[in-house]
Enzyme design. Structure first.
Site: not given
Ligand code: HMG
Ligand code: MG
Length: 285
Positions: A13-14, A205, A207, A238, A247
């Site tokens: 995933r990450d 966690h 990196h 990320c 990571n």
């Molecule tokens: P948004 O644009 O504010 O939300 O995104 P929305 O509700 O307006 O939805 C936008 C579009 O996304 C819509 O589609 C929704 O249907 C769709 P459209 O109508 O435009 O065609 N949608 C989805 N589709 C599939 N699955 C869903 C979903 N939800 C909405 N669950 C949202 C808000 C949270 C969805 C968006 O910002 C997002 O997906 N962000 C994810 C970012 C991400 O994954 N980042 C990486 C992971 S975090 C990380 O890596 C850090 C970590 O490792 C720890 C560290 O290292 O610090 C965990």
């Molecule tokens: Mg991470």
């Protein structure tokens, strides 16, 4: 008997969420199947986020459907909202994770919400997961530095940790998203967080952008943490943290923990095989 320390494998995933190449589902499944033979208790394999935000995770349901599940191993998934949770449940995730931030800038860039809005969004996800009998992890990003806001106060991390704990997250994973934290910063951050959450419910966690992740793990061990996230082959980064490298590599964490006298339960030969696969996936990117 050596003390057990869990390495939580997050590479599929990450790691893979940040690769430039669209990695075919079959390659992801092959990597997870190899990792499943290595002795992990949990592997993060999926992310049910918007494919517009993170196209690399679009095949997550197919990955969960296609892997050969090892008994007693939990396959986990990120779930940012109710839609993501429902999709993860339908796809057969064994554990889910909400993911927030200790800094406003990263929260906005990563999930398009303020910290307070994100916590409101997570509450029903955590409640639904618990009602379905699934353990829930809460991630906190940017526990020391933020690519948008700069230095992050330990008290800000403690506040979000307390909120996630109160919501019902069984475990909280503390993310050095940029990989620039020093051991001193990690220690100060943990001092604040440990006032709210006991060490058995915390994971590190880290990196490895600055090459200090193993030192940060050692500091965290000293503060009582016994769960560390790592990505095979050092995959990752990320998409919303420019400049963040992968990571810390699982192989490096396993070797360091073993040298320190801990038991990880990981078969180093199988892990090495998975690392070769992971590096080959990255090389093609
Ligand atoms: P948004 O644009 O504010 O939300 O995104 P929305 O509700 O307006 O939805 C936008 C579009 O996304 C819509 O589609 C929704 O249907 C769709 P459209 O109508 O435009 O065609 N949608 C989805 N589709 C599939 N699955 C869903 C979903 N939800 C909405 N669950 C949202 C808000 C949270 C969805 C968006 O910002 C997002 O997906 N962000 C994810 C970012 C991400 O994954 N980042 C990486 C992971 S975090 C990380 O890596 C850090 C970590 O490792 C720890 C560290 O290292 O610090 C965990
Ligand atoms: Mg991470």
């Amino acid at each position: 008997m050596p003390e057990f320390v869990e390495i939580f494998e997050v590479g599929p995933r990450d790691g893979l969420q940040n690769e430039a190449r669209a990695i075919p589902v079959a390659e992801k499944i092959a990597l997870v199947d190899c990792l499943s033979r290595a002795g992990f208790h949990r592997i993060e394999v999926a992310s049910f986020v918007s494919p517009k935000w993170v196209p690399q995770m679009a095949g997550s349901a197919e990955v969960l459907a296609g892997i050969t599940r090892a008994p007693h191993l939990r396959y986990t998934a990120l779930t940012p909202n109710m839609r993501g949770f429902e999709d993860a449940l339908a796809a057969g995730a064994d554990e889910v994770a909400v993911f927030g931030s200790a800094s406003e800038g990263f929260s906005r860039a990563n999930i398009n919400a303020t910290i307070s809005e994100s916590l409101q969004r997570f509450a029903p996800v955590v409640a639904a997961a618990r009602a379905a009998g699934l353990p829930v992890r809460g991630y906190i990003s940017c526990v020391t530095d933020c690519p948008y806001d700069g230095m992050v106060a330990p008290s800000a991390v403690a506040r979000v940790a307390a909120a996630l704990r109160d919501m019902g997250c069984g475990e909280i994973s503390l993310g050095d998203t940029l990989g620039q934290a020093t051991p001193e910063q990690i220690d100060a951050m943990l001092t604040a967080v440990l006032e709210e959450v006991t060490p058995d419910r915390l994971a590190g966690h880290y990196h490895d952008t600055s090459g200090r992740a193993l030192d940060n793990i050692e500091v965290s061990l000293g503060r009582g943490l016994r769960i560390f996230d790592a990505a095979v082959g050092g995959l990752g980064g990320c998409p919303y943290a420019p400049g963040a490298k992968g990571n810390v590599a699982t192989e490096a964490v396993q070797a360091r923990l073993q040298a320190l006298g801990y038991d990880t339960g990981i078969d180093a030969a199988v892990l090495a095989e998975a690392a070769v696969m992971a590096r080959a996936m990255r090389a093609q990117a």
